[in-house]
Design a protein around this motif. Structure first.
Motif, short mmCIF file in Angstrom:
data_model
loop_
_atom_site.label_atom_id
_atom_site.label_comp_id
_atom_site.label_asym_id
_atom_site.label_seq_id
_atom_site.Cartn_x
_atom_site.Cartn_y
_atom_site.Cartn_z
N MET A 1 0.84 -1.20 0.00
CA MET A 1 0.00 0.00 0.00
C MET A 1 0.87 1.25 0.00
O MET A 1 0.57 2.22 -0.71
CB MET A 1 -0.94 -0.01 1.21
CG MET A 1 -2.08 -0.98 1.07
SD MET A 1 -3.08 -1.12 2.56
CE MET A 1 -3.80 0.50 2.64
N VAL A 2 1.96 1.22 0.75
CA VAL A 2 2.89 2.36 0.76
C VAL A 2 3.54 2.52 -0.60
O VAL A 2 3.67 3.64 -1.10
CB VAL A 2 3.95 2.17 1.87
CG1 VAL A 2 5.10 3.15 1.72
CG2 VAL A 2 3.31 2.30 3.24
N VAL A 3 3.92 1.43 -1.24
CA VAL A 3 4.55 1.51 -2.57
C VAL A 3 3.57 2.07 -3.59
O VAL A 3 3.91 2.98 -4.36
CB VAL A 3 5.06 0.12 -3.00
CG1 VAL A 3 5.44 0.10 -4.48
CG2 VAL A 3 6.24 -0.30 -2.15
N ILE A 4 2.35 1.56 -3.59
CA ILE A 4 1.36 2.02 -4.58
C ILE A 4 0.97 3.47 -4.35
O ILE A 4 0.99 4.29 -5.27
CB ILE A 4 0.13 1.09 -4.56
CG1 ILE A 4 0.52 -0.27 -5.13
CG2 ILE A 4 -1.03 1.69 -5.35
CD1 ILE A 4 -0.52 -1.34 -4.93
N TRP A 5 0.61 3.83 -3.12
CA TRP A 5 0.21 5.20 -2.84
C TRP A 5 1.39 6.16 -2.95
O TRP A 5 1.23 7.31 -3.37
CB TRP A 5 -0.45 5.31 -1.47
CG TRP A 5 -1.86 4.82 -1.51
CD1 TRP A 5 -2.31 3.62 -1.08
CD2 TRP A 5 -2.99 5.51 -2.06
NE1 TRP A 5 -3.67 3.52 -1.32
CE2 TRP A 5 -4.10 4.66 -1.91
CE3 TRP A 5 -3.16 6.75 -2.66
CZ2 TRP A 5 -5.37 5.03 -2.34
CZ3 TRP A 5 -4.43 7.11 -3.08
CH2 TRP A 5 -5.50 6.25 -2.93
N GLY A 6 2.58 5.70 -2.60
CA GLY A 6 3.76 6.54 -2.76
C GLY A 6 4.05 6.84 -4.22
O GLY A 6 4.40 7.97 -4.57
N GLY A 7 3.89 5.85 -5.08
CA GLY A 7 4.06 6.08 -6.51
C GLY A 7 3.02 7.03 -7.07
O GLY A 7 3.31 7.88 -7.91
N PHE A 8 1.79 6.89 -6.57
CA PHE A 8 0.72 7.79 -7.01
C PHE A 8 1.03 9.23 -6.60
O PHE A 8 0.91 10.15 -7.41
CB PHE A 8 -0.62 7.34 -6.41
CG PHE A 8 -1.74 8.28 -6.68
CD1 PHE A 8 -2.29 8.41 -7.93
CD2 PHE A 8 -2.26 9.07 -5.66
CE1 PHE A 8 -3.32 9.29 -8.18
CE2 PHE A 8 -3.29 9.94 -5.89
CZ PHE A 8 -3.82 10.06 -7.16
N ILE A 9 1.45 9.42 -5.37
CA ILE A 9 1.76 10.77 -4.89
C ILE A 9 2.97 11.34 -5.62
O ILE A 9 2.97 12.51 -6.02
CB ILE A 9 1.97 10.75 -3.36
CG1 ILE A 9 0.64 10.47 -2.67
CG2 ILE A 9 2.57 12.05 -2.86
CD1 ILE A 9 0.75 10.18 -1.19
N ALA A 10 3.99 10.51 -5.84
CA ALA A 10 5.18 10.98 -6.56
C ALA A 10 4.83 11.38 -7.99
O ALA A 10 5.31 12.40 -8.50
CB ALA A 10 6.24 9.89 -6.56
N SER A 11 3.97 10.61 -8.66
CA SER A 11 3.60 10.95 -10.03
C SER A 11 2.74 12.21 -10.07
O SER A 11 2.87 13.02 -10.99
CB SER A 11 2.89 9.79 -10.71
OG SER A 11 1.66 9.53 -10.07
N ALA A 12 1.88 12.40 -9.08
CA ALA A 12 1.06 13.62 -9.03
C ALA A 12 1.93 14.85 -8.80
O ALA A 12 1.72 15.90 -9.43
CB ALA A 12 0.01 13.50 -7.93
N LEU A 13 2.92 14.74 -7.92
CA LEU A 13 3.83 15.86 -7.68
C LEU A 13 4.68 16.15 -8.92
O LEU A 13 4.93 17.32 -9.25
CB LEU A 13 4.72 15.58 -6.48
CG LEU A 13 4.01 15.54 -5.12
CD1 LEU A 13 4.98 15.13 -4.03
CD2 LEU A 13 3.36 16.86 -4.81
#
Length: 55
Positions: free
Chosen positions: A13-25
């Motif tokens: 969950m941290v990997v998936i949500w972290g990737g989502f947040i990184a791509s949004a930024l």
């Protein structure tokens, strides 16, 4: 659920949500309209492309 299953769930969950947040930024700091090979070219602007549409 076992402890290992919960740990793996939290990890992914941290990997998936972290990737989502990184791509949004990244998208916020590098918008689509100025990225890529044609991002800043004059013939790639909305006004120029809209003028080429057949009505």
């Amino acid at each position: 659920m076992s402890g290992i299953a919960i740990m793996m769930m939290v990890l992914f969950m941290v990997v998936i949500w972290g990737g989502f947040i990184a791509s949004a930024l990244h998208l916020r700091s590098h918008p689509d309209d100025v990225s890529g090979a044609l991002g800043t070219a004059d013939h790639a602007r909305d006004e120029h492309l809209a003028a080429q549409e057949i009505h």
